[in-house]
Write an enzyme that holds these catalytic residues in place. Structure first.
Site, mmCIF file in Angstrom:
data_model
loop_
_atom_site.group_PDB
_atom_site.id
_atom_site.type_symbol
_atom_site.label_atom_id
_atom_site.label_comp_id
_atom_site.label_asym_id
_atom_site.label_seq_id
_atom_site.Cartn_x
_atom_site.Cartn_y
_atom_site.Cartn_z
ATOM 1 C CB SER A 223 45.627 41.494 36.169
ATOM 2 O OG SER A 223 47.421 41.168 35.217
ATOM 3 C CE1 TYR A 246 51.352 39.858 42.948
ATOM 4 C CE2 TYR A 246 53.318 41.122 41.726
ATOM 5 C CZ TYR A 246 51.712 41.025 42.368
ATOM 6 O OH TYR A 246 50.765 42.642 41.960
ATOM 7 C CE LYS A 250 48.447 40.205 40.356
ATOM 8 N NZ LYS A 250 46.812 40.689 41.691
#
Length: 406
Positions: A223, A246, A250
């Site tokens: 992550s 992005y 995560k």
């Protein structure tokens, strides 16, 4: 003692390469330091309160899952050279004593390459087919690879944020722009497919091999400090319209991984880790040599200012993944607490592991449950498309080269 068989996606560079190298160094020790209890993971006992954890593995197979064969083979050579240098250094520090354990580990080490392009569902299926044919089980699946859609740096905004709050400027920058609308050839959101969907598909396809591992298999999801519920829109679950795809990907990784632990599977444990802020290939398209050097110096400055979140080097940031890989399961935080194991350092750069909690964990099960329904339906759709199952009829996906977003 069993053989560790670990798949590492994106292993040819950055954090993925750091994880591979750190795993080799740790596994060549009978009592790996990264397998020991971490004081900051569980402050209820001192590091000396338990006997040394012995490695359950005396041999290893690393599977480099990369898109480029050339880069993967180059990474393999760099791994072996760096590992041999480390063993030589260790032997000299031991005044020439013969390290039979490390020598046996090096002699039996196997580093393989299997091609996998996360931007192609067909490539992911082919990768899983090769793995099923080649290996009797998988003990570790490390989902590291990913892409970003960073497009530009606003240097005026960067200067302002860094001067006003240098720690936030290095940890949660607001001056980097991301593009939206990127699509893959499979008709999926490109960032979402590479970072989330393809990794989910790999663990789904390899579930039998994971369950066949001689001890509890571990699926480790990489992550980021930027993962937060505020970046995600449940209606834009493929992150096509998102301007922070992005970070949103995560966050999805975190809630998916924790949801896969419910109910607990006695054969497989899903673990979320974060490497902290490290210098890697992510975002390198925006940084020239001078800017990259300035960023590295900036990381060191904020570390000296007291930030623990800037390991800087990929090998230091890899400690969270190697600890999650090698520590006894009962030494890790319980999955019910929705933990993330974060790589951190002190001011001198000594790395350790700390624990944070997934953002939005109170509503996580509802959001993740709905997301997994959609993803599983999409998996069935692609299985039908590739002739892997009889037709799958799901109202949220189609086989006409695109995916209906609901």
């Amino acid at each position: 003692m069993a053989r560790l068989i670990a798949i590492v996606t994106g292993a040819n560079t950055g954090v993925g390469f750091g994880i591979c190298l750190r795993l080799l160094i740790q596994l060549s020790q009978q009592a790996p330091s990264d397998a020991q209890p971490q004081e900051r993971v569980d402050p209820n006992f001192a590091l000396s309160s338990r006997p040394l954890v012995q490695s359950p593995y005396n041999s290893a197979t690393l599977v480099l899952a990369c898109r480029s064969k050339e880069r993967a083979l180059d990474a393999r050579e760099r791994l072996l050279v760096a590992f041999d240098v480390e063993l030589l250094r260790r032997k000299r520090n031991n005044r020439g004593e013969d390290d039979a354990y490390a020598r046996h580990f090096r002699d039996t080490l196997q580093i393989d390459f299997v091609q996998c392009d996360l931007a192609s569902v067909s490539s992911v299926f082919e990768f899983c087919d090769v793995v099923k044919q080649r290996y009797p089980y998988i003990s570790h699946l490390i989902c590291n690879a990913g892409i970003s859609c960073f497009t530009a740096i606003d240097y005026y905004a960067a200067t302002w944020q860094i001067l006003r709050d240098p720690l936030a400027g290095a940890t949660h920058p607001t001056y980097i722009s991301q593009s939206s609308g990127l699509m893959s050839d499979d008709g999926l959101g490109l960032v979402w497919q590479c970072n989330v969907f393809s990794h989910y598909l790999v663990q789904r396809e390899l579930k039998e091999l994971l369950c066949a591992a001689p001890s509890v298999a571990r699926v480790i999801w990489l992550s980021s400090m930027g993962a937060a519920a505020g970046h995600s829109d449940p209606e834009d679950w493929q992150l096509i319209r998102s301007l922070s795809a992005y970070q949103a990907s995560k966050h999805q990784i975190e809630i998916i991984a924790h949801q896969l632990n419910e109910p607990p599977n006695p054969h497989v444990r899903h673990i979320v880790v974060g490497p902290g802020a490290v210098h890697s290939g992510m975002g390198s398209q925006l940084l020239g040599p001078l800017t990259s050097l300035i960023m590295i110096i900036y990381f060191y400055i904020v570390r000296w200012m007291g930030s623990p979140n800037h390991p800087g080097q990929a090998r230091k940031g890899a400690i969270s993944a190697t600890h999650a890989s090698l520590a006894p399961i009962d030494h890790l935080p319980p999955s019910s607490s929705a933990p993330r194991l974060d790589a951190q350092t002190d001011r001198l750069g000594n790395e350790f592991v700390n624990v944070s909690r997934t953002d939005g964990h109170t509503e996580m099960s509802v959001v993740a449950g709905r997301l997994l329904e959609r993803i599983d339906g999409l998996c069935e759709t692609f299985e039908a498309r590739d002739g892997r199952r009889e037709g799958a009829d799901n109202p949220e996906s189609g086989l006409d080269g695109s995916v209906v977003i609901v």
